[in-house]
Design a protein around this motif. Structure first.
Motif, mmCIF file in Angstrom:
data_model
loop_
_atom_site.group_PDB
_atom_site.id
_atom_site.type_symbol
_atom_site.label_atom_id
_atom_site.label_comp_id
_atom_site.label_asym_id
_atom_site.label_seq_id
_atom_site.Cartn_x
_atom_site.Cartn_y
_atom_site.Cartn_z
ATOM 1 N N CYS A 301 0.898 -1.173 -0.187
ATOM 2 C CA CYS A 301 0.060 -0.029 0.261
ATOM 3 C C CYS A 301 0.734 1.216 0.186
ATOM 4 O O CYS A 301 2.103 1.140 0.131
ATOM 5 C CB CYS A 301 -0.941 -0.063 1.190
ATOM 6 S SG CYS A 301 -0.070 0.122 2.878
ATOM 7 N N SER A 302 0.220 2.590 0.133
ATOM 8 C CA SER A 302 1.026 3.526 -0.015
ATOM 9 C C SER A 302 1.830 4.036 1.174
ATOM 10 O O SER A 302 3.007 4.657 1.177
ATOM 11 C CB SER A 302 0.107 4.887 -0.332
ATOM 12 O OG SER A 302 -0.737 4.887 0.855
ATOM 13 N N GLY A 303 1.357 3.169 2.273
ATOM 14 C CA GLY A 303 2.111 3.624 3.758
ATOM 15 C C GLY A 303 1.918 4.950 4.317
ATOM 16 O O GLY A 303 2.727 5.371 5.099
ATOM 17 N N SER A 304 0.827 5.630 3.577
ATOM 18 C CA SER A 304 0.630 6.735 4.098
ATOM 19 C C SER A 304 0.337 7.161 5.530
ATOM 20 O O SER A 304 0.306 8.089 6.058
ATOM 21 C CB SER A 304 -0.218 7.517 3.324
ATOM 22 O OG SER A 304 -1.625 6.827 3.259
ATOM 23 N N ILE A 357 -3.953 5.814 4.825
ATOM 24 C CA ILE A 357 -5.175 6.612 5.308
ATOM 25 C C ILE A 357 -5.897 7.029 4.097
ATOM 26 O O ILE A 357 -7.117 7.745 4.241
ATOM 27 C CB ILE A 357 -4.626 7.956 5.986
ATOM 28 C CG1 ILE A 357 -3.829 8.653 5.140
ATOM 29 C CG2 ILE A 357 -3.720 7.695 7.207
ATOM 30 C CD1 ILE A 357 -3.316 10.350 5.590
ATOM 31 N N HIS A 358 -5.796 6.683 2.933
ATOM 32 C CA HIS A 358 -6.529 7.037 1.674
ATOM 33 C C HIS A 358 -7.595 6.083 1.332
ATOM 34 O O HIS A 358 -7.407 4.950 1.351
ATOM 35 C CB HIS A 358 -5.602 6.859 0.434
ATOM 36 C CG HIS A 358 -4.380 7.701 0.501
ATOM 37 N ND1 HIS A 358 -4.574 9.183 0.700
ATOM 38 C CD2 HIS A 358 -2.970 7.537 0.190
ATOM 39 C CE1 HIS A 358 -3.452 9.872 0.609
ATOM 40 N NE2 HIS A 358 -2.444 8.956 0.394
ATOM 41 N N ALA A 359 -8.981 6.775 1.446
ATOM 42 C CA ALA A 359 -9.965 6.051 1.081
ATOM 43 C C ALA A 359 -9.986 5.275 -0.135
ATOM 44 O O ALA A 359 -10.580 3.993 -0.399
ATOM 45 C CB ALA A 359 -11.207 6.876 0.998
ATOM 46 N N ILE A 360 -9.101 5.485 -1.202
ATOM 47 C CA ILE A 360 -9.114 4.824 -2.432
ATOM 48 C C ILE A 360 -8.637 3.236 -2.316
ATOM 49 O O ILE A 360 -8.856 2.551 -3.010
ATOM 50 C CB ILE A 360 -8.321 5.623 -3.379
ATOM 51 C CG1 ILE A 360 -8.455 5.076 -4.826
ATOM 52 C CG2 ILE A 360 -6.727 5.687 -3.082
ATOM 53 C CD1 ILE A 360 -7.980 6.101 -5.968
#
Length: 469
Positions: A301-304, A357-360
């Protein structure tokens, strides 16, 4: 120069967004990892300053032997900020040393310009949110009990209390029964308990997927961890299963697979079969996996949501279409993983999680998964809130689930820095008729809860106020 080339390879992977700092460093051979990690992290801390110095000195324009900016960064870092370039004389080292005076002059000018009295003042500071996240350790129940662990820590001078208020305070977590929280400054990487596998360093939110998946603890149990390295979640699953049954741990990358095996050996996970394969290449019709009932999915995932690692040093959050395109690619891969997991004939529960944390990558992926042919034919739905950390306050975002408030309430979110964790997302798909907690997990949780309750400090009774309102 091989040491520097290894550090450059890590920086190149980070620039290409091929993983987190911790994840990429895990692929470095263990004998070189500590030294390489130190150089990479320190270079990233001063990256902006070093880039300005390199550009002002026109180093890359004048020295063609410096094949990349990252190579220049690590060499100039050691020249200006460490004990010098740690390599034998050669054309690349001499290419930097020829500009030593100019590089040092530009560095001193930059210090004056920024009003820095020491070089440390030029370094990029930590993410401020990390200060509100305790140092979590999971007691490895395959080795000993929570009761025994508490006695050891109390004998070392730790007392139960608010872990953010004192370096000697710790507490039993309210949601994960075998998890302890300490002050963020407390280090355990050299502690014999960590080195022997009795404790696992694992963020609280990272413990949620295995806890929610709730695999059984009997000899017939068959479970899959689809993306297992470095192994924290795998070892947690193994502990919940009480080392019974069979746990298949998939990891496609060869170096990360080695890391996984080493971690599982240290954690005494005797029921795990580590498999160096891409989970997506495994046929659900393979008779070897015909009895698998629980699957944990924690894909790339983005790891955000990560703030208490070193990834605040990276420019992860691109602006505009570039970041949107990357998130869409990740989401497509994540959805593919869920659909593949749903094809396994006996699977009853699938935990899907990200550190994003991204909804996408979260609500949108879950919403799409529920509409797939695999979900419809397999009768998959989201587990009720009562099965997914019912007492956790932060749930999914209804607006990102097309206003479906009930489904959103069945999802778990963690906000970085606000919930005492990194940012995280957890969901649980269950096949219709497979509701309810496994008997083995119920027993384990009751045992852990009983041990925790015995050692929780008694709450003081509040004096009744005589004031009127």
């Amino acid at each position: 120069m091989n040491f520097y080339f290894e550090a450059v390879a890590v920086l190149d992977k980070l620039d290409a967004k091929k993983g987190s700092i911790k994840g990429v460093l895990a692929s470095v051979p263990e004998k070189n990892r500590k030294r390489t990690a130190a150089l990479v992290i320190e270079t990233l801390k001063y990256k902006q300053v070093l880039n300005e110095v390199i550009d002002a000195a026109q180093l890359l324009k004048q020295e063609k032997k410096l094949s990349s900016r990252n190579l220049a960064l690590v060499l100039v870092h050691d020249l200006l900020l460490a004990r010098g370039i740690q390599a034998g004389d050669g054309p690349i080292k001499q290419a930097v040393l020829r500009h030593r005076t100019r590089l040092n002059g530009e560095f001193q000018r930059l210090k004056i310009k920024r009003g820095a009295k020491t070089q440390e003042e030029l370094a990029q500071t930590d993410d401020s949110r990390a200060a509100s996240i305790p140092r979590y350790i999971r007691v490895n129940l395959t080795c000993w009990s929570l009761d025994e662990a508490l006695k050891v820590f109390e004998a070392q001078g730790f007392e139960q209390g608010d872990p953010l208020s004192s370096k000697k305070a710790f507490k039993i977590d309210d949601h994960i029964p075998d998890l302890l929280a300490f002050h963020p400054s407390v280090k355990f990487t050299e502690d014999p308990l960590y080195l022997s596998g009795k404790i696992i360093l694992q963020d609280k939110a990272s413990c949620f997927p295995a806890h929610v998946l709730c695999p059984p603890s009997n000899d017939r149990a068959q479970v899959i961890d689809a993306t297992a390295a470095p192994g924290n979640k795998t070892s947690h699953l193994s502990a919940i299963m009480q080392n019974k049954g069979k746990l298949f741990a998939f990891e496609r990358d060869r170096k990360r697979f080695t890391t996984l095996k080493n971690m599982l050996a240290r954690a005494h996970c005797s029921n795990v079969e580590a498999v160096n394969l891409d989970f997506l290449t495994v046929s659900p019709e393979d008779s070897k996996f015909a009895g698998v009932t629980h699957i944990l999915l924690d894909p790339s995932c983005s790891g955000s949501g990560i703030v208490n690692r070193m990834d605040h040093l990276l420019d992860n959050e691109e602006e505009g279409d570039g970041n949107y395109e990357r998130l869409n690619k990740l989401a497509a891969f994540q959805l593919k993983m869920i659909r593949h997991a749903m094809k396994f004939p006996s699977v009853k529960r699938i935990a899907y999680s990200t550190c994003s944390i991204h909804a996408i990558e979260n609500e949108h992926v879950v919403g799409q998964a529920l509409k797939t042919e695999e979900a419809v034919v397999g009768h998959f739905k989201l587990a009720h809130r009562e099965e997914v950390l019912p007492n956790w306050h932060r749930r999914g975002i209804a607006e990102e689930m097309n206003g479906e408030v009930d489904n959103a309430s069945r999802l778990v979110r963690c906000s970085p820095g606000e919930d005492g964790t990194n940012g995280f997302f957890v969901s649980l798909f269950i096949r219709a008729g497979a509701e309810g907690e496994s008997e083995g997990q119920s027993k384990l949780k009751r045992k852990s809860d009983d041990e925790a309750t015995r050692h929780r400090p008694a709450k003081k009774k509040k004096k009744q106020s005589t004031a009127t309102t």
